[in-house]
Design a protein around this motif. Structure first.
Motif, PDB file in Angstrom:
ATOM      1  N   ASP A  53       0.820  -1.215   0.000  1.00 22.88           N
ATOM      2  CA  ASP A  53       0.000   0.000   0.000  1.00 22.88           C
ATOM      3  C   ASP A  53       0.851   1.261   0.000  1.00 22.88           C
ATOM      4  O   ASP A  53       0.586   2.197  -0.756  1.00 22.88           O
ATOM      5  CB  ASP A  53      -0.915  -0.016   1.226  1.00 22.88           C
ATOM      6  CG  ASP A  53      -1.792   1.227   1.330  1.00 22.88           C
ATOM      7  OD1 ASP A  53      -2.338   1.662   0.293  1.00 22.88           O
ATOM      8  OD2 ASP A  53      -1.946   1.757   2.448  1.00 22.88           O
ATOM      9  N   THR A  54       1.886   1.290   0.832  1.00 20.04           N
ATOM     10  CA  THR A  54       2.675   2.518   0.980  1.00 20.04           C
ATOM     11  C   THR A  54       3.893   2.578   0.059  1.00 20.04           C
ATOM     12  O   THR A  54       4.238   3.639  -0.453  1.00 20.04           O
ATOM     13  CB  THR A  54       3.150   2.676   2.440  1.00 20.04           C
ATOM     14  OG1 THR A  54       3.914   1.518   2.813  1.00 20.04           O
ATOM     15  CG2 THR A  54       1.958   2.795   3.383  1.00 20.04           C
ATOM     16  N   ASP A  55       4.558   1.438  -0.152  1.00 21.85           N
ATOM     17  CA  ASP A  55       5.792   1.426  -0.935  1.00 21.85           C
ATOM     18  C   ASP A  55       5.578   0.970  -2.375  1.00 21.85           C
ATOM     19  O   ASP A  55       6.419   1.233  -3.235  1.00 21.85           O
ATOM     20  CB  ASP A  55       6.826   0.503  -0.287  1.00 21.85           C
ATOM     21  CG  ASP A  55       7.107   0.875   1.159  1.00 21.85           C
ATOM     22  OD1 ASP A  55       6.990   2.065   1.489  1.00 21.85           O
ATOM     23  OD2 ASP A  55       7.437  -0.030   1.953  1.00 21.85           O
ATOM     24  N   GLY A  56       4.484   0.258  -2.601  1.00 19.02           N
ATOM     25  CA  GLY A  56       4.235  -0.287  -3.928  1.00 19.02           C
ATOM     26  C   GLY A  56       4.698  -1.729  -4.019  1.00 19.02           C
ATOM     27  O   GLY A  56       5.632  -2.148  -3.328  1.00 19.02           O
ATOM     28  N   TYR A  57       4.043  -2.481  -4.870  1.00 15.60           N
ATOM     29  CA  TYR A  57       4.371  -3.906  -5.028  1.00 15.60           C
ATOM     30  C   TYR A  57       5.811  -4.095  -5.517  1.00 15.60           C
ATOM     31  O   TYR A  57       6.541  -4.949  -5.013  1.00 15.60           O
ATOM     32  CB  TYR A  57       3.391  -4.531  -6.015  1.00 15.60           C
ATOM     33  CG  TYR A  57       3.624  -5.994  -6.279  1.00 15.60           C
ATOM     34  CD1 TYR A  57       3.202  -6.959  -5.369  1.00 15.60           C
ATOM     35  CD2 TYR A  57       4.260  -6.422  -7.444  1.00 15.60           C
ATOM     36  CE1 TYR A  57       3.416  -8.312  -5.606  1.00 15.60           C
ATOM     37  CE2 TYR A  57       4.473  -7.771  -7.690  1.00 15.60           C
ATOM     38  CZ  TYR A  57       4.049  -8.709  -6.768  1.00 15.60           C
ATOM     39  OH  TYR A  57       4.264 -10.048  -7.013  1.00 15.60           O
ATOM     40  N   ALA A 193      -8.733   8.324  -6.956  1.00 15.52           N
ATOM     41  CA  ALA A 193      -8.996   9.102  -5.742  1.00 15.52           C
ATOM     42  C   ALA A 193      -8.216   8.542  -4.556  1.00 15.52           C
ATOM     43  O   ALA A 193      -7.683   9.299  -3.736  1.00 15.52           O
ATOM     44  CB  ALA A 193     -10.491   9.102  -5.441  1.00 15.52           C
ATOM     45  N   VAL A 194      -8.147   7.224  -4.466  1.00 16.28           N
ATOM     46  CA  VAL A 194      -7.404   6.585  -3.369  1.00 16.28           C
ATOM     47  C   VAL A 194      -5.916   6.934  -3.456  1.00 16.28           C
ATOM     48  O   VAL A 194      -5.297   7.324  -2.462  1.00 16.28           O
ATOM     49  CB  VAL A 194      -7.584   5.051  -3.412  1.00 16.28           C
ATOM     50  CG1 VAL A 194      -6.650   4.365  -2.415  1.00 16.28           C
ATOM     51  CG2 VAL A 194      -9.033   4.680  -3.112  1.00 16.28           C
ATOM     52  N   ASN A 195      -5.341   6.815  -4.638  1.00 16.64           N
ATOM     53  CA  ASN A 195      -3.916   7.107  -4.804  1.00 16.64           C
ATOM     54  C   ASN A 195      -3.613   8.578  -4.578  1.00 16.64           C
ATOM     55  O   ASN A 195      -2.610   8.925  -3.929  1.00 16.64           O
ATOM     56  CB  ASN A 195      -3.459   6.685  -6.202  1.00 16.64           C
ATOM     57  CG  ASN A 195      -3.371   5.173  -6.356  1.00 16.64           C
ATOM     58  OD1 ASN A 195      -3.082   4.463  -5.403  1.00 16.64           O
ATOM     59  ND2 ASN A 195      -3.632   4.678  -7.556  1.00 16.64           N
ATOM     60  N   ALA A 196      -4.459   9.456  -5.091  1.00 18.56           N
ATOM     61  CA  ALA A 196      -4.234  10.896  -4.924  1.00 18.56           C
ATOM     62  C   ALA A 196      -4.372  11.314  -3.466  1.00 18.56           C
ATOM     63  O   ALA A 196      -3.586  12.128  -2.958  1.00 18.56           O
ATOM     64  CB  ALA A 196      -5.213  11.675  -5.791  1.00 18.56           C
ATOM     65  N   SER A 197      -5.349  10.746  -2.776  1.00 16.22           N
ATOM     66  CA  SER A 197      -5.550  11.086  -1.364  1.00 16.22           C
ATOM     67  C   SER A 197      -4.353  10.679  -0.521  1.00 16.22           C
ATOM     68  O   SER A 197      -3.974  11.380   0.421  1.00 16.22           O
ATOM     69  CB  SER A 197      -6.814  10.395  -0.837  1.00 16.22           C
ATOM     70  OG  SER A 197      -7.969  10.880  -1.476  1.00 16.22           O
ATOM     71  N   ALA A 198      -3.752   9.537  -0.857  1.00 17.33           N
ATOM     72  CA  ALA A 198      -2.592   9.059  -0.100  1.00 17.33           C
ATOM     73  C   ALA A 198      -1.385   9.964  -0.288  1.00 17.33           C
ATOM     74  O   ALA A 198      -0.552  10.105   0.614  1.00 17.33           O
ATOM     75  CB  ALA A 198      -2.250   7.635  -0.529  1.00 17.33           C
ATOM     76  N   ILE A 199      -1.282  10.583  -1.446  1.00 13.23           N
ATOM     77  CA  ILE A 199      -0.118  11.422  -1.759  1.00 13.23           C
ATOM     78  C   ILE A 199      -0.311  12.861  -1.302  1.00 13.23           C
ATOM     79  O   ILE A 199       0.591  13.485  -0.727  1.00 13.23           O
ATOM     80  CB  ILE A 199       0.171  11.392  -3.277  1.00 13.23           C
ATOM     81  CG1 ILE A 199       0.588   9.984  -3.699  1.00 13.23           C
ATOM     82  CG2 ILE A 199       1.254  12.413  -3.648  1.00 13.23           C
ATOM     83  CD1 ILE A 199       0.717   9.794  -5.191  1.00 13.23           C
TER      84      ILE A 199
END
Length: 222
Positions: A53-57, A193-199
Motif C-alpha cells: 500500500d505505501t511502498d508499492g508492489y 482518488a485513493v492514490n491521490a488522497s494518499a499522496i
C-alpha cells in the motif's frame, strides 16, 4: 511345590482406559499449533499489505516483509511460496469484499434507483478502503502490471456494469456511449482518488472524493 501365581486384579475396561496429562485437553497441542500458524499467516498478509500500500508492489520484497514482521524465512515460504502469492491472496480478499458489498447494496436497496445503488456500493467501498489496509492494498493490486491478474480490475468493472446495463434496459439511464463507459470510469476514478488522497493528504475524506466522482459521472447519463 510352588503356588501358581494369581493373576492381578485388572479392571475390565483397562484396555480402553487412556491416561491424559492433567490440565491438557486431548488434541490441544495440535490446536495451539494450528492457531499459531493462522496468526502467523494473517500477520504476514498484514505486513505485506502495508508495504504494498505505501511502498508499492515493485518496491516490496520477501526480505522486506520478513524483516518488518520478524518472520523466519521458513515460516514465510511455508505459507506463501512467493510475493506474488501474497498479492493474489489480497486480490482474492478484495474480490470477495466487492462481491459482498454489491450483494448487500442490491439486497437492501432492491427498490432503489440505479444511482442510489451505485452510491451505496461506492460509499461502502470508500469506507472499507479507507479503514482496512488489506482491502486497500488488494484494490490497488488489481492494476499492478507485473502481476498476471488482468481479470482483477475487469471483474470489478463487469460487476458494476451489470447494474448499469439493467438501468439502461429499464430506461433509467440513457443509452449512450458515455453510459456504457460509466462502470470503467467509476472504478478507475475510485482508484485514482485513493492514490491521490494518499499522496496529497488533503483535508477531504476519501468518501467525499469518491462521492464527487460518482456524482459527476452520473450527471452525464441522464
Amino acid at each position: 511345590m510352588n503356588s501358581p501365581v494369581e493373576p492381578a486384579n485388572v479392571p475390565e475396561n483397562a484396555a480402553t482406559t487412556t491416561t491424559h496429562r492433567i490440565g491438557r485437553v486431548p488434541g490441544s497441542k495440535n490446536s495451539a499449533m494450528q492457531d499459531r500458524a493462522v496468526r502467523t499467516r494473517e500477520a504476514i498478509i498484514a505486513v505485506a499489505a502495508r508495504h504494498f500500500d505505501t511502498d508499492g508492489y515493485g518496491h516490496t520484497s520477501i526480505n522486506t516483509i520478513s524483516a518488518t514482521g520478524k518472520f523466519a524465512k521458513g515460516a514465510m515460504y511455508y505459507h506463501f511460496p512467493s510475493k506474488e502469492a501474497i498479492a493474489e491472496h489480497l486480490i482474492s480478499d478484495w474480490n470477495r469484499t466487492l462481491a459482498e458489498t454489491i450483494r448487500e447494496a442490491l439486497t437492501s436497496g432492491s427498490s432503489s434507483t440505479a444511482g442510489e445503488k451505485l452510491a451505496a456500493i461506492f460509499t461502502s467501498l470508500a469506507r472499507q478502503i479507507a479503514e482496512d489496509t488489506n482491502v486497500r492494498a488488494g484494490m490497488k493490486l488489481t492494476l499492478e502490471p507485473t502481476i498476471d491478474n488482468a481479470a482483477g480490475f475487469a471483474h470489478w468493472v463487469d460487476a458494476v456494469n451489470d447494474i448499469i446495463g439493467t438501468a439502461i434496459t429499464d430506461g433509467e439511464l440513457t443509452d449512450t456511449p458515455t453510459t456504457y463507459r460509466l462502470a470503467w470510469n467509476l472504478c478507475a476514478g475510485t482508484i485514482g482518488a485513493v492514490n491521490a488522497s494518499a499522496i496529497l493528504h488533503e483535508n477531504v475524506d476519501l468518501t467525499t472524493r469518491i462521492d464527487d466522482v460518482l456524482t459527476i459521472h452520473l450527471s452525464a447519463t441522464h
